[in-house]
Design a protein around this motif. Structure first.
Motif, mmCIF file in Angstrom:
data_model
loop_
_atom_site.group_PDB
_atom_site.id
_atom_site.type_symbol
_atom_site.label_atom_id
_atom_site.label_comp_id
_atom_site.label_asym_id
_atom_site.label_seq_id
_atom_site.Cartn_x
_atom_site.Cartn_y
_atom_site.Cartn_z
ATOM 1 N N GLY A 378 0.822 -1.213 0.000
ATOM 2 C CA GLY A 378 0.000 0.000 0.000
ATOM 3 C C GLY A 378 0.849 1.253 0.000
ATOM 4 N N ARG A 379 1.949 1.216 0.769
ATOM 5 C CA ARG A 379 2.839 2.375 0.801
ATOM 6 C C ARG A 379 3.531 2.574 -0.542
ATOM 7 N N LYS A 380 3.893 1.466 -1.185
ATOM 8 C CA LYS A 380 4.511 1.562 -2.511
ATOM 9 C C LYS A 380 3.510 2.096 -3.531
ATOM 10 N N LEU A 381 2.259 1.664 -3.408
ATOM 11 C CA LEU A 381 1.203 2.146 -4.305
ATOM 12 C C LEU A 381 0.997 3.639 -4.124
ATOM 13 N N ALA A 382 1.036 4.101 -2.893
ATOM 14 C CA ALA A 382 0.885 5.532 -2.619
ATOM 15 C C ALA A 382 2.061 6.315 -3.194
ATOM 16 N N GLU A 383 3.247 5.715 -3.108
ATOM 17 C CA GLU A 383 4.441 6.374 -3.646
ATOM 18 C C GLU A 383 4.363 6.516 -5.162
ATOM 19 N N LEU A 384 3.846 5.515 -5.840
ATOM 20 C CA LEU A 384 3.774 5.539 -7.303
ATOM 21 C C LEU A 384 2.637 6.420 -7.816
ATOM 22 N N THR A 385 1.568 6.538 -7.047
ATOM 23 C CA THR A 385 0.379 7.246 -7.534
ATOM 24 C C THR A 385 0.124 8.564 -6.807
ATOM 25 N N GLY A 386 0.682 8.722 -5.627
ATOM 26 C CA GLY A 386 0.395 9.909 -4.843
ATOM 27 C C GLY A 386 -0.892 9.791 -4.043
ATOM 28 N N LEU A 387 -1.533 8.636 -4.102
ATOM 29 C CA LEU A 387 -2.772 8.424 -3.348
ATOM 30 C C LEU A 387 -2.480 8.312 -1.858
ATOM 31 N N GLN A 388 -3.230 9.036 -1.050
ATOM 32 C CA GLN A 388 -3.107 8.981 0.388
ATOM 33 C C GLN A 388 -4.188 8.063 0.965
ATOM 34 N N ARG A 389 -4.162 7.917 2.267
ATOM 35 C CA ARG A 389 -5.098 7.005 2.918
ATOM 36 C C ARG A 389 -6.546 7.386 2.633
ATOM 37 N N SER A 390 -6.852 8.679 2.696
ATOM 38 C CA SER A 390 -8.227 9.129 2.429
ATOM 39 C C SER A 390 -8.610 8.877 0.974
ATOM 40 N N ASP A 391 -7.630 8.999 0.061
ATOM 41 C CA ASP A 391 -7.906 8.748 -1.355
ATOM 42 C C ASP A 391 -8.233 7.272 -1.589
ATOM 43 N N ILE A 392 -7.449 6.416 -0.958
ATOM 44 C CA ILE A 392 -7.657 4.969 -1.114
ATOM 45 C C ILE A 392 -9.025 4.569 -0.566
ATOM 46 N N SER A 393 -9.410 5.154 0.559
ATOM 47 C CA SER A 393 -10.721 4.855 1.126
ATOM 48 C C SER A 393 -11.840 5.378 0.237
ATOM 49 N N PHE A 394 -11.644 6.574 -0.342
ATOM 50 C CA PHE A 394 -12.662 7.148 -1.211
ATOM 51 C C PHE A 394 -12.868 6.297 -2.459
ATOM 52 N N LEU A 395 -11.763 5.807 -3.030
ATOM 53 C CA LEU A 395 -11.847 4.980 -4.235
ATOM 54 C C LEU A 395 -12.174 3.519 -3.907
ATOM 55 N N ALA A 396 -12.206 3.191 -2.597
ATOM 56 C CA ALA A 396 -12.504 1.819 -2.131
ATOM 57 C C ALA A 396 -11.494 0.810 -2.650
ATOM 58 N N ILE A 397 -10.249 1.265 -2.820
ATOM 59 C CA ILE A 397 -9.200 0.359 -3.283
ATOM 60 C C ILE A 397 -8.812 -0.636 -2.194
ATOM 61 N N ASP A 398 -9.144 -0.334 -0.946
ATOM 62 C CA ASP A 398 -8.835 -1.256 0.140
ATOM 63 C C ASP A 398 -9.987 -2.216 0.417
ATOM 64 N N ASP A 399 -10.865 -2.375 -0.564
ATOM 65 C CA ASP A 399 -11.992 -3.312 -0.492
ATOM 66 C C ASP A 399 -11.843 -4.313 -1.629
ATOM 67 N N LEU A 400 -11.704 -5.598 -1.294
ATOM 68 C CA LEU A 400 -11.420 -6.615 -2.302
ATOM 69 C C LEU A 400 -12.529 -6.722 -3.344
ATOM 70 N N LYS A 401 -13.763 -6.579 -2.913
ATOM 71 C CA LYS A 401 -14.878 -6.728 -3.853
ATOM 72 C C LYS A 401 -14.844 -5.638 -4.916
ATOM 73 N N THR A 402 -14.452 -4.436 -4.521
ATOM 74 C CA THR A 402 -14.337 -3.351 -5.501
ATOM 75 C C THR A 402 -13.268 -3.675 -6.530
ATOM 76 N N LEU A 403 -12.152 -4.210 -6.070
ATOM 77 C CA LEU A 403 -11.025 -4.471 -6.960
ATOM 78 C C LEU A 403 -11.307 -5.608 -7.941
ATOM 79 N N ILE A 404 -11.846 -6.723 -7.435
ATOM 80 C CA ILE A 404 -12.032 -7.864 -8.327
ATOM 81 C C ILE A 404 -13.211 -7.674 -9.271
ATOM 82 N N ASN A 405 -14.093 -6.715 -8.973
ATOM 83 C CA ASN A 405 -15.189 -6.408 -9.885
ATOM 84 C C ASN A 405 -14.848 -5.249 -10.820
ATOM 85 N N SER A 406 -13.614 -4.762 -10.728
ATOM 86 C CA SER A 406 -13.223 -3.603 -11.537
ATOM 87 C C SER A 406 -12.560 -4.037 -12.837
ATOM 88 N N ASP A 407 -12.186 -3.044 -13.610
ATOM 89 C CA ASP A 407 -11.542 -3.307 -14.902
ATOM 90 C C ASP A 407 -10.037 -3.091 -14.850
#
Length: 472
Positions: A378-407
Motif C-alpha cells: 500500500g505504501r509503494k502504491l501511494a508512492e507511485l500514484t500519490g494516493l493517500q489514505r483518504s484517497d484509497i478509502s474514497f476509491l474503495a481500493i482497500d476493499d477486495l470486492k471493488t477491486l475484483i469487480n473492476s476493470d
C-alpha cells in the motif's frame, strides 16, 4: 336420516338436516357435526387405515425396485458393459438391499448443537455425496460412482460377496474385490473431508467454540469387509464442540477478550484442536531454547475486518486462514512493536494479519487488505500514484470486492502500477473472476465498473503516464 348436534354455551340441541340454522337466531360458538350412521363412519376409518398400510407396502416394493435398478447399473460398470447383475443369486441381491449403507448423525452428550445445524449437516452431506465421485479401482476399467452409490451399493455388495458362498459366475467379481481396502480408505477419507469442511464452514469465533466430529474409520472398514452384519449398515457421525480458551488483554487502555485459534484435526475416532502457534524466532525475539512456541489469539475486531475487507472469506474460514498464515513458509514482517503476517486465500495473497506480542501470547488485532495504506504494498502504491489514505478509502481500493469487480486487470497502465507496487495477486484474482472461478463474488451493480479510469483521473495520470512508463 342424518342428524346434527349443535353445541351452544354448554347445551346441545338436536336438529334435523332440513332445518335451517338461520331460524335459531343465535350466535353459535361451536358446531359439532355427528353422523347418525356411526357404523358407516367406523368402516370408512378402518378402510382408510388399511389403505395406508397397503400404500406403505407399495412404496417399499417401489423403493426396492429402484435400488435393484441402481445395483444393475453398478454391476454393468463392474463388468465393463457385461450384465453381471444376472449372475448374482437372489439371496445376494436381497442381502445387499437389506444392508444398504446409511449415514446417521448424532450429537455428543453435553454438546450444545441445535437441531437446525444437524439438518444443515445432513443437507450438506446429501448434496456433496451426490456430487463427489470415486473410482471403482477395477484393473483395466475406469469407472466412477458418486459417494451415495458407494455407501448404498458398493459397500454392501462387496461385504456380501466376501461372506457369501461360491456361486456360478462369482469369479467375474474378483477384479471388483481386488482393491477393496484401498478403495474403502479413499471413500472414508473423502467422506471425512466433507464433514470436516462442513464443520469448519459453520464455525464462528464469536461463539468461542469450534465444531468437531468423530467417525470411526477403522471400525467402519472392518465391519463392512471382514465381519458379518445385519440390518442397515449405519456409518455414525458424532458431532461435538470444542470450547476455545478466552483471555483478556489490555489494548490501547481497554480490557478486551481474545480467543484462541487453531485447527480441528480428525484422526480415526478422535477430534481435537491443534493450536495455532508462532515461534519467537519468527517474531525476531530472543529465544534461549531456540524452539519456543507461543499461542496465537485473535480479537473479534480482526474477524469482522477480514470479512469486511476480503469478501471471499466467510466466518468459518477464519481459523483455517489464521492457521495457514503462521505456517513456516509464510512471511512475518516486524514493524516496531507490531507484526504483519501474510494472509493467503487459495494461494493468492490478499493481505496481512496485524498483531502484537503481549502477556506471553500473540494477539491478532486486525486485518489489512494488501492495498491498504499501512501495508508495504500500500505504501509503494501511494508512492507511485500519490494516493493517500483518504484517497484509497474514497476509491474503495482497500476493499477486495471493488477491486475484483473492476476493470483494472484490463487496463495496461493501471495494472502495471499495481504490479510495480507488489499487488499483482489482486490482478490474479481479478483474472480468475473473469474466467468464472469467483463468479459467486461478481456484483452485477459493478459489472461496468471503470475503476481504472477513475484512478487515472484522480491521480491525473494523463499528465504523467508517459514520463512514468519511460522511466520504467
Amino acid at each position: 336420516m342424518t342428524c346434527f348436534f349443535l353445541a351452544y354455551k354448554g347445551k346441545q340441541y338436536f336438529v334435523q338436516k332440513n332445518i335451517r340454522l338461520q331460524i335459531l337466531n343465535i350466535s353459535f360458538e361451536k358446531i359439532i357435526f355427528a353422523s347418525a350412521k356411526k357404523k358407516k363412519t367406523a368402516m370408512a376409518k378402518k378402510k382408510k387405515k388399511s389403505n395406508s398400510h397397503v400404500q406403505q407396502k407399495l412404496q417399499a416394493v417401489q423403493h426396492k425396485k429402484l435400488y435393484m435398478e441402481r445395483l444393475h447399473r453398478l454391476c454393468t460398470y463392474i463388468g465393463n458393459g457385461e450384465p453381471l447383475f444376472d449372475l448374482l443369486p437372489l439371496y445376494v441381491r436381497d442381502s445387499a438391499y437389506e444392508h444398504r449403507g446409511a449415514l446417521k448423525i448424532r450429537v455428543d452428550k453435553g454438546a450444545k448443537i441445535t437441531k437446525r445445524f444437524v439438518r444443515i449437516v445432513y443437507s450438506h452431506l446429501e448434496k456433496e455425496t451426490k456430487d463427489k465421485r470415486i473410482e471403482l479401482m477395477i484393473p483395466g476399467i475406469t469407472h466412477y460412482v458418486n459417494l451415495v452409490d458407494y455407501y448404498q451399493l458398493v459397500f454392501p455388495l462387496e461385504g456380501v460377496l466376501l461372506n457369501a458362498p461360491m456361486f456360478p459366475g462369482r469369479e467375474k467379481f474378483d477384479a471388483f474385490c481386488l482393491n477393496i481396502d484401498e478403495r474403502d480408505a479413499k471413500y472414508l477419507k473423502d467422506l471425512v473431508y466433507i464433514i470436516h469442511c462442513t464443520c469448519y464452514a459453520y464455525c464462528d469465533l464469536s461463539k468461542r467454540e469450534l465444531y468437531t466430529f468423530t467417525f470411526d474409520e477403522q471400525r467402519a472398514s472392518t465391519v463392512i469387509n471382514r465381519k458379518s452384519y445385519t440390518g442397515l449398515l449405519y456409518q455414525i457421525i458424532t458431532l461435538g464442540t470444542y470450547q476455545l480458551d478466552v483471555r483478556y488483554v489490555t489494548i490501547n487502555g481497554d480490557r478486551r477478550p481474545v480467543v484462541q485459534t487453531g485447527e480441528i484435526l480428525h484422526k480415526y475416532n478422535i477430534s481435537g484442536l491443534k493450536p495455532t502457534t508462532v515461534s519467537l524466532k519468527q517474531l525476531r525475539m530472543k529465544d534461549p531454547t531456540g524452539h519456543t512456541e507461543i499461542p496465537v489469539y485473535i480479537q473479534q475486531h480482526a474477524v469482522n475486518r477480514i470479512m469486511q475487507r476480503a469478501c471471499c472469506v466467510l466466518p468459518g474460514s477464519v481459523p483455517s486462514l489464521v492457521h495457514k498464515a503462521f505456517s513456516r513458509k509464510r512471511k512475518i514482517i516486524r514493524e516496531g512493536h507490531r507484526y504483519l503476517v501474510e494472509c493467503y486465500y487459495e494461494d493468492i495473497k490478499i493481505g496481512y494479519f496485524v498483531g502484537i506480542f503481549i502477556d506471553g501470547i500473540f494477539v491478532i488485532l486486525t486485518f489489512l487488505l494488501i492495498t491498504h495504506s499501512n501495508t508495504p504494498e500500500g505504501r509503494k502504491l501511494a508512492e507511485l500514484t500519490g494516493l493517500q489514505r483518504s484517497d484509497i478509502s474514497f476509491l474503495a481500493i482497500d476493499d477486495l470486492k471493488t477491486l475484483i469487480n473492476s476493470d483494472i486487470g484490463y487496463d495496461d497502465q493501471i495494472s502495471q502500477i499495481f504490479i510495480d507496487a507488489g499487488c499483482e495477486s489482486i490482478l490474479q484474482m481479478n483474472f480468475q473472476l473473469s474466467i468464472g472461478y469467483y463468479d459467486w463474488l461478481w456484483d452485477k451493480a459493478k459489472q461496468d465498473s471503470e475503476l481504472s479510469k477513475l484512478i487515472a483521473e484522480y491521480i491525473q495520470l494523463g499528465n504523467t503516464d508517459e514520463e512514468y512508463f519511460e522511466n520504467e
